[in-house]
Enzyme design. Structure first.
Site, PDB file in Angstrom:
ATOM      1  N   LEU A  11     -40.971  90.326  44.400  1.00 41.30           N
ATOM      2  CA  LEU A  11     -41.092  90.968  45.704  1.00 41.30           C
ATOM      3  C   LEU A  11     -40.769  92.464  45.613  1.00 41.30           C
ATOM      4  CD1 LEU A  11     -39.328  88.046  47.578  1.00 41.30           C
ATOM      5  CD2 LEU A  11     -41.772  88.599  47.665  1.00 41.30           C
ATOM      6  N   PRO A  12     -41.213  93.254  46.614  1.00 40.96           N
ATOM      7  CA  PRO A  12     -41.163  94.711  46.490  1.00 40.96           C
ATOM      8  C   PRO A  12     -39.777  95.355  46.504  1.00 40.96           C
ATOM      9  CG  PRO A  12     -42.805  94.057  48.101  1.00 40.96           C
ATOM     10  CD  PRO A  12     -42.015  92.838  47.774  1.00 40.96           C
ATOM     11  N   THR A  39     -37.604  93.587  40.962  1.00 44.85           N
ATOM     12  CA  THR A  39     -36.673  94.608  40.483  1.00 44.85           C
ATOM     13  C   THR A  39     -35.906  95.127  41.687  1.00 44.85           C
ATOM     14  OG1 THR A  39     -38.146  95.231  38.666  1.00 44.85           O
ATOM     15  CG2 THR A  39     -36.422  96.791  39.259  1.00 44.85           C
ATOM     16  N   LYS A 114     -33.257  95.675  32.856  1.00 44.24           N
ATOM     17  CA  LYS A 114     -34.519  96.268  33.338  1.00 44.24           C
ATOM     18  C   LYS A 114     -34.314  97.704  33.806  1.00 44.24           C
ATOM     19  CE  LYS A 114     -38.621  96.851  35.190  1.00 44.24           C
ATOM     20  NZ  LYS A 114     -39.267  95.967  36.161  1.00 44.24           N
ATOM     21  N   LYS A 189     -38.244 104.252  42.732  1.00 45.48           N
ATOM     22  CA  LYS A 189     -37.420 103.173  43.288  1.00 45.48           C
ATOM     23  C   LYS A 189     -36.452 102.636  42.238  1.00 45.48           C
ATOM     24  CE  LYS A 189     -38.195  98.895  43.111  1.00 45.48           C
ATOM     25  NZ  LYS A 189     -38.684  97.490  43.092  1.00 45.48           N
TER      26      LYS A 189
END
Length: 246
Positions: A11-12, A39, A114, A189
């Site tokens: 998901l975003p 992420t 990550k 982001k």
């Protein structure tokens, strides 16, 4: 979700993950394994995982690396945070989509891996962009410079596999007007999340902070949807658009 023993999400952002997982907490049957490949903040992800355990559910964070080409080819790298037992349960499913599945430790550690990777990636891409632009401005053929970098100590993924200078490599975003790939919006982001984690842990990240500022400028310039290798356009505006100097 009531019929599933395993659920994978990607998901975003953190807010959407929290909202979706609140629904899972209501409707998933006990012992369902929730695999989140979004992420997001590792701090918040760990909190969601704790709430999942309270609801008799299991959760791991399993963000990916490799970009669009790896996703298409089933060669993603999954970085997993969670218990050894839950990692083992998820392994076979993740191997269907990835060539490498790494257990990074406790809940949230997959996301830490990550974000650390993308922090280093952003910095290296900016460094290669500066070097390629300097060589070009000084009259050195970009392809020759790329060859030198890739046989010297500056060699890295950004120089060898994803060179930001247009025309140096085929089938990468820099030779397609910086379309496709991993957008500057997403890189910014991730850098924001990395800086939040740095603040939380008391880690110094001066280059990461500067990288985040540069990607913010790229977005303000209207290029947020462009690939993150388009950061080179901040250094040389003549590289923006289809008519470029090769």
């Amino acid at each position: 979700s009531r019929q599933c023993s395993k659920i994978i999400t990607m998901l975003p952002n953190t807010k959407i993950v929290e909202e979706v997982y609140q629904t899972f907490f209501k409707y998933c049957r006990p012992n369902t394994l929730l695999i989140d490949s979004s992420t997001i903040s590792p701090i918040v992800s760990s909190q969601i995982s704790s709430r999942a355990r309270d609801k008799r559910l299991r959760m791991i964070d399993a963000p990916v690396s490799g970009g669009v080409p790896a996703a298409k080819n089933g060669t993603l790298t999954f970085m997993v945070g969670g218990t050894e037992a839950d990692f083992s349960q998820a392994f076979d499913v993740l191997k269907l989509m990835g060539s490498k599945v790494v257990h990074c430790g406790k809940s949230g550690n997959g996301l830490v891996a990550k974000l650390s990777n993308n922090l280093a990636l952003a910095i290296s891409m900016i460094g290669i962009s500066e070097a390629m632009n300097l060589g070009h401005k000084m009259g050195l053929d970009p392809s020759v410079l790329a060859d030198v970098l890739n046989s010297s100590t500056a060699k890295c993924w950004s120089s060898e596999k994803y060179n930001p200078f247009p025309g140096v490599m085929d089938n990468v975003p820099s030779s397609k007007n910086f379309s496709g790939g991993f957008s500057a919006d997403l890189m910014e982001k991730d850098l924001k999340l990395a800086m939040e984690s740095a603040d939380f842990s008391g880690s110094l990240a001066p280059l990461g902070s500067l990288a985040k500022q540069l990607y913010s400028i790229m977005i303000e310039n209207g290029d947020g949807s462009k690939d993150f290798s388009g950061i080179i356009m901040l250094l040389n505006s003549s590289l923006k658009g289809p008519d470029i100097v090769k």
